[in-house]
Design a protein around this motif. Structure first.
Motif, PDB file in Angstrom:
ATOM      1  N   ALA A   3      -0.334   0.290  -5.283  1.00  0.00           N
ATOM      2  CA  ALA A   3       0.066  -0.959  -4.662  1.00  0.00           C
ATOM      3  C   ALA A   3      -0.739  -2.106  -5.239  1.00  0.00           C
ATOM      4  O   ALA A   3      -1.758  -1.935  -5.883  1.00  0.00           O
ATOM      5  N   ALA A   4      -0.264  -3.330  -4.935  1.00  0.00           N
ATOM      6  CA  ALA A   4      -0.883  -4.512  -5.528  1.00  0.00           C
ATOM      7  C   ALA A   4      -2.317  -4.708  -5.062  1.00  0.00           C
ATOM      8  O   ALA A   4      -3.117  -5.333  -5.738  1.00  0.00           O
ATOM      9  N   ASP A   5      -2.681  -4.175  -3.870  1.00  0.00           N
ATOM     10  CA  ASP A   5      -4.032  -4.373  -3.347  1.00  0.00           C
ATOM     11  C   ASP A   5      -4.960  -3.220  -3.726  1.00  0.00           C
ATOM     12  O   ASP A   5      -5.983  -3.019  -3.100  1.00  0.00           O
ATOM     13  N   ASP A   6      -4.606  -2.437  -4.739  1.00  0.00           N
ATOM     14  CA  ASP A   6      -5.391  -1.317  -5.254  1.00  0.00           C
ATOM     15  C   ASP A   6      -5.361  -0.099  -4.350  1.00  0.00           C
ATOM     16  O   ASP A   6      -6.033   0.888  -4.638  1.00  0.00           O
ATOM     17  N   ARG A   7      -4.620  -0.142  -3.260  1.00  0.00           N
ATOM     18  CA  ARG A   7      -4.363   1.091  -2.541  1.00  0.00           C
ATOM     19  C   ARG A   7      -3.295   1.873  -3.295  1.00  0.00           C
ATOM     20  O   ARG A   7      -2.566   1.341  -4.107  1.00  0.00           O
ATOM     21  N   VAL A   8      -3.220   3.144  -2.984  1.00  0.00           N
ATOM     22  CA  VAL A   8      -2.244   4.008  -3.635  1.00  0.00           C
ATOM     23  C   VAL A   8      -1.143   4.330  -2.643  1.00  0.00           C
ATOM     24  O   VAL A   8      -1.407   4.673  -1.486  1.00  0.00           O
ATOM     25  N   ALA A  17       3.078   7.155   2.356  1.00  0.00           N
ATOM     26  CA  ALA A  17       1.683   7.017   2.774  1.00  0.00           C
ATOM     27  C   ALA A  17       1.001   6.016   1.859  1.00  0.00           C
ATOM     28  O   ALA A  17       1.333   5.909   0.674  1.00  0.00           O
ATOM     29  N   ARG A  18       0.065   5.288   2.425  1.00  0.00           N
ATOM     30  CA  ARG A  18      -0.771   4.386   1.623  1.00  0.00           C
ATOM     31  C   ARG A  18      -2.218   4.678   1.962  1.00  0.00           C
ATOM     32  O   ARG A  18      -2.605   4.659   3.131  1.00  0.00           O
ATOM     33  N   VAL A  19      -3.017   4.983   0.912  1.00  0.00           N
ATOM     34  CA  VAL A  19      -4.427   5.347   1.083  1.00  0.00           C
ATOM     35  C   VAL A  19      -5.279   4.465   0.193  1.00  0.00           C
ATOM     36  O   VAL A  19      -4.789   3.853  -0.757  1.00  0.00           O
ATOM     37  N   ASP A  20      -6.594   4.425   0.496  1.00  0.00           N
ATOM     38  CA  ASP A  20      -7.489   3.594  -0.300  1.00  0.00           C
ATOM     39  C   ASP A  20      -7.999   4.370  -1.510  1.00  0.00           C
ATOM     40  O   ASP A  20      -7.570   5.493  -1.787  1.00  0.00           O
ATOM     41  N   PRO A  33      -0.043  -2.535   5.163  1.00  0.00           N
ATOM     42  CA  PRO A  33      -0.718  -1.607   6.077  1.00  0.00           C
ATOM     43  C   PRO A  33      -0.866  -0.228   5.454  1.00  0.00           C
ATOM     44  O   PRO A  33      -0.019   0.221   4.676  1.00  0.00           O
ATOM     45  N   ASP A  34      -1.974   0.442   5.780  1.00  0.00           N
ATOM     46  CA  ASP A  34      -2.149   1.805   5.278  1.00  0.00           C
ATOM     47  C   ASP A  34      -1.797   2.797   6.379  1.00  0.00           C
ATOM     48  O   ASP A  34      -1.675   2.449   7.549  1.00  0.00           O
ATOM     49  N   VAL A  60     -13.757   8.845  -9.545  1.00  0.00           N
ATOM     50  CA  VAL A  60     -12.423   8.553 -10.072  1.00  0.00           C
ATOM     51  C   VAL A  60     -11.577   8.107  -8.893  1.00  0.00           C
ATOM     52  O   VAL A  60     -11.237   8.927  -8.033  1.00  0.00           O
ATOM     53  N   PRO A  61     -11.261   6.818  -8.769  1.00  0.00           N
ATOM     54  CA  PRO A  61     -10.479   6.353  -7.617  1.00  0.00           C
ATOM     55  C   PRO A  61      -9.122   7.039  -7.557  1.00  0.00           C
ATOM     56  O   PRO A  61      -8.578   7.498  -8.565  1.00  0.00           O
ATOM     57  N   ALA A  62      -8.596   7.116  -6.355  1.00  0.00           N
ATOM     58  CA  ALA A  62      -7.289   7.746  -6.164  1.00  0.00           C
ATOM     59  C   ALA A  62      -6.262   7.097  -7.074  1.00  0.00           C
ATOM     60  O   ALA A  62      -6.132   5.874  -7.121  1.00  0.00           O
ATOM     61  N   GLY A  63      -5.553   7.918  -7.786  1.00  0.00           N
ATOM     62  CA  GLY A  63      -4.518   7.443  -8.688  1.00  0.00           C
ATOM     63  C   GLY A  63      -3.327   8.362  -8.606  1.00  0.00           C
ATOM     64  O   GLY A  63      -3.455   9.574  -8.389  1.00  0.00           O
ATOM     65  N   ALA A  64      -2.135   7.781  -8.758  1.00  0.00           N
ATOM     66  CA  ALA A  64      -0.908   8.554  -8.618  1.00  0.00           C
ATOM     67  C   ALA A  64      -0.652   9.384  -9.858  1.00  0.00           C
ATOM     68  O   ALA A  64      -0.489   8.866 -10.947  1.00  0.00           O
TER      69      ALA A  64
END
Length: 634
Positions: A3-8, A17-20, A33-34, A60-64
């Motif tokens: 997502a644009a706010d760096d959440r996945v 689902a949206r996670v940080d 919203p997450d 390693v940040p969460a990445g799809a």
């Protein structure tokens, strides 16, 4: 997908689902919203991991990895002289009604150790409409929450009158402890003591099951067509492939007109993962040469929800095609009007346009025969409640409890005069008249060729011809040499120069000469940013490059315009707009966003994103297919 706010953001089977960056959920609200979401409700609002009492950090940040799976690598905090004892490899995924998580802890120590792993879980069961950044509050009298420990996890229940939702968390191995979370009221902390041999590893598997109200079995899945990835390297091909993949992600199961399951494109994420009239119709139209089965499913689903009675709250009227459907708590208790909301002036004629276009493209008479009575009721609505008989045009009145504007530019203030003043009703927006003309013309062809009702066909052709003549007289602004955006309730021309005029080329309501002049005008610099045609021409008082409908640029809007340019042989203009959109897509990983800011291409090296854009979004995803169709027409 990120997502644009760096959440996945992860999507599959009407569930997202949206996670940080660490894979956590904190219960945010507002623009992005997450949480874990299904059927307009949040089924997981807190998901917080600690190891030995500390929150691990993301190496390693969460990445799809795919559209429904994300990976991250975490460790407890350490120093150069005291490095972390463990590394946590975290894999998360979504499927129909579920979030799954696999934690693999790897010991970095040469001796056996025991790790304390804790997951704090919270479920607020918030309706999506509660999470918007509009400061609205909805009372929930009698609501009660219950939390039950099970042998292998925990169950969260929410009840209010006849409403019941549930979220279940299951662990393998089963958790050793379940305690109240001191810093999160209503949440619970599950804990495990995991033994790791020297340089060994331990695994923990977690599954979150969402059970929305009314769903007693597992959430249904949607069969997806097999897509072939082309080896061609051109940007249009890549954008089409990404678009088809996004349409697949947004496809949801809906009940069709005969009770069958229809796989239809939902509008977009996060706010619109549900059936939308105009969005699903235009998306299906764009896909028609490539996936005609989507159009057939959408027509069936919308026929199943076609209006039967008059309801001033929802806007339901006999024959009217629904604008949107909702399944959440607030819609159930009619605290919002959107359970089935009919506040759209354009969905009904677009239903008729798609019905004929499906027959024209496939040659298959079955859908047109099956939906004949629904089509006739839609035509009746256009003449009666739609306003053709009374006003000579399709009209709507602003709904103070729903949508002020009921065309595709449905935000407040979008249908305006050049001074920025919102038009007052009954409002006749220009593009809806084009859709009505096209609907009458196409339905006349169905009546003649399929239904064998020539008198009915003759009546519709006469009505279409009269509408076309009337429109040219009432909407054309001689001084501006351009169509008005709308006529207000007093018949005044809303004189803002708007992209809606381009839809008139697609529908065919303008003659060739007027269409040529409109097409050329839309390519002047105040309209065309270099990326796309703006919703309002720059330089006017209401123009704002970051406004939702008063200066931004929408890919689907441009797709309709490009189809219209191609229809009238304006090849140079069609190719110019298509090239701009394809170039914009290349800057977004070949995914066209819902909306682009209206800034000129000369001002920035890449298109400026609109801050509240849905991603993915259905008609933006289908836009490259429409561009391909238009370019093949030239």
């Amino acid at each position: 997908m990120t997502a644009a706010d760096d959440r996945v953001q992860l999507v599959r089977d009407a569930t997202f689902a949206r996670v940080d960056a660490a894979g956590g959920i904190s219960g945010t609200r507002g623009t992005a919203p997450d949480g874990l979401f299904l059927r307009d409700a949040r089924h997981l609002s807190r998901w917080h991991l600690t190891v030995d009492g500390t929150e691990p950090v993301a190496l390693v940040p969460a990445g799809a990895e795919t559209d429904d799976t994300a990976l991250s690598v975490l460790t407890p905090r350490g120093t150069r002289d005291n490095p972390p004892a463990y590394t946590v490899f975290r894999e998360q995924g979504v499927s129909a009604g579920m979030l799954t998580e696999h934690l693999r802890l790897v010991s970095n120590r040469p001796v056996p150790v025991t790790a304390l792993v804790e997951i704090t879980v919270g479920v607020d069961f918030a309706d999506l409409f509660e999470l918007r950044a509009d400061d609205r509050h909805y009372d929930k009298p009698g609501a009660r929450r219950e939390i039950h420990r099970t042998d292998d996890g925990v169950v969260f229940d929410y009840r209010r009158a006849d409403w019941h939702s549930r979220t279940t968390v299951v662990g393998r191995p089963a958790p050793m402890g379940l305690d109240a979370a001191p810093d999160a009221p209503g949440a619970r902390t599950l804990s495990w003591q995991l033994r790791l041999d020297a340089h060994g590893q331990a695994d923990l598997h977690l599954t979150v099951h969402a059970r929305p109200h009314g769903q007693t079995s597992a959430a249904p899945t949607v069969a997806r067509p097999r897509r072939r990835t082309s080896s061609a390297a051109d940007d249009l091909t890549r954008t089409c492939e990404r678009g088809l993949a996004d349409v697949d992600l947004l496809t949801i199961p809906v009940v069709g007109v005969d009770g069958e399951t229809a796989a239809v494109p939902a509008a977009g994420i996060p706010w619109f993962l549900t059936l939308f009239g105009r969005d699903s119709l235009l998306t299906s139209y764009f896909l028609l040469p490539y996936r005609p089965e989507t159009a057939a499913a959408t027509l069936s689903a919308l026929a199943a929800t076609q209006g039967r009675d008059h309801d001033p709250v929802s806007g339901e009227q006999p024959g009217r095609i629904v604008h949107e459907t909702r399944h959440g708590e607030l819609a159930h208790f009619r605290q919002i009007p959107y359970g089935r909301y009919y506040g759209a002036v354009d969905a009904t004629p677009l239903f008729l346009v798609l019905l004929h276009a499906h027959y024209e493209t496939t040659g298959d008479r079955a859908v047109a025969v099956r939906l004949e009575q629904h089509a006739r009721r839609a035509v009746d609505w256009m003449f009666a409640d739609g306003g053709l008989d009374e006003h000579g045009y399709l009209t709507y009145r602003p709904d103070p409890n729903g949508l002020v504007n009921q065309n595709w530019k449905d935000s407040a203030g979008a249908v305006c005069f050049a001074d920025g003043t919102q038009a007052e009703g009954p409002i006749a927006v220009s593009e809806a008249q084009g859709y009505a003309y096209d609907a009458l013309t196409r339905t006349a062809e169905l009546a003649s060729a399929v239904w064998q009702d020539e008198p009915y066909a003759h009546r519709l052709r006469e009505a279409a011809a009269s509408l076309r003549t009337r429109f040219a007289s009432d909407f054309w602004m001689r001084e501006a040499d351009f169509p008005a955006l709308a006529l207000d309730g007093r018949g005044r021309q809303a004189d803002a120069l708007a992209s809606d005029a381009g839809h008139l080329l697609w529908s065919g309501i303008l003659d060739q000469e007027l269409a040529r002049r409109v097409g050329q005008r839309l390519l002047r610099p105040d309209f065309f940013s270099g990326w796309a045609i703006r919703t309002l021409a720059a330089g006017q008082k209401p123009y704002h490059p970051l406004s939702y409908h008063r200066g931004s640029a929408w890919p689907h809007d441009n797709a309709v315009i490009v189809l219209g340019l191609a229809r009238h042989g304006l090849a140079e203009q069609a190719r110019t707009v298509a090239d701009g959109l394809i170039a914009a897509a290349a800057h977004h990983g070949y995914r066209l966003p819902e909306v682009l800011a209206g800034y000129d291409r000369t001002a920035t090296a890449r298109p400026v994103p609109y801050p509240h854009s849905c991603s993915p979004q259905a008609w933006a995803a289908a836009t490259p297919l429409a561009l391909r169709t238009a370019l093949r027409m030239l």
